[in-house]
Design an enzyme around this catalytic site. Sequence first.
Site, short mmCIF file in Angstrom:
data_model
loop_
_atom_site.label_atom_id
_atom_site.label_comp_id
_atom_site.label_asym_id
_atom_site.label_seq_id
_atom_site.Cartn_x
_atom_site.Cartn_y
_atom_site.Cartn_z
N ASP A 16 0.86 -1.16 0.00
CA ASP A 16 0.00 0.00 0.00
C ASP A 16 0.91 1.23 0.00
O ASP A 16 2.10 1.13 0.30
CB ASP A 16 -0.89 -0.05 1.24
CG ASP A 16 -1.74 1.18 1.40
OD1 ASP A 16 -2.42 1.57 0.43
OD2 ASP A 16 -1.73 1.77 2.50
N ASP A 174 -1.54 -0.92 5.85
CA ASP A 174 -1.83 -0.39 7.19
C ASP A 174 -3.32 -0.20 7.43
O ASP A 174 -3.71 0.55 8.32
CB ASP A 174 -1.11 0.95 7.39
CG ASP A 174 -1.75 2.07 6.60
OD1 ASP A 174 -2.05 1.85 5.40
OD2 ASP A 174 -1.96 3.16 7.16
#
Length: 235
Positions: A16, A174
């Site tokens: 990400d 996350d």
Amino acid sequence: MTTPNRPQAPLAILFDLDGTLADTAPDLAAAVNLLRSARGLEATPYAVLRPTASSGARGMIGAAFGIGPDDEGYIALRDGFLDNYEAALAVRSGLFDGVPALLDGLAELGLAWGVVTNKAARFTDPLVGLIGLGAAGCVISGDTMAHAKPHPAPLLEAARRLGLAPEQCWYVGDDLRDIQAGRAAGMLTLACAWGYCGATEPLSWDADYLLETPQALLALVRDVVDAAGRDELAA
């Protein structure tokens, strides 16, 4: 959280972007606080805004104005926020401490790496170059595919572009959506506690691993790759 005894050695690590590789919250917070100042409102504290950074416009506007996509006035705020952000993408944004060494370490191991984010390409494409991620093997944005995370399509497209099977990739993020997408794509999932992590506790996401630092991720990758090499020599 589950922890495999011996995960398959990866051929690529997919990441990400916001809150995983890059600390972009300062510029996202500045963009939404410009909206507040234009309306004569005091700035929303950074400590309130930072945890929502991985949720983009929805998270930032929700934290700063207390409204969501179904509320009146949201669209105008969203468009203003995105315009503000596009005009100042990388004023204070940069890679998290330890990320450059992590990426160098992956290269030394001969592993590919790429970015899979829900951030739209109008922001992702310039940002990756501005903050030092131009060497990514692939960059998949939130509007690259018909579906964004938690749908697995973006991760599957990243694996395809790298010429790999999904199970040969690990995915690091996350946010709960990252772990859901990685699991749905058949990849090993790693939650990074150094990121923004939103309103939920990463321990509840059922990621295969929860890691505190980029250095811990590199150590895990090295251990798994080294163990796979020893297994090949012993065979």
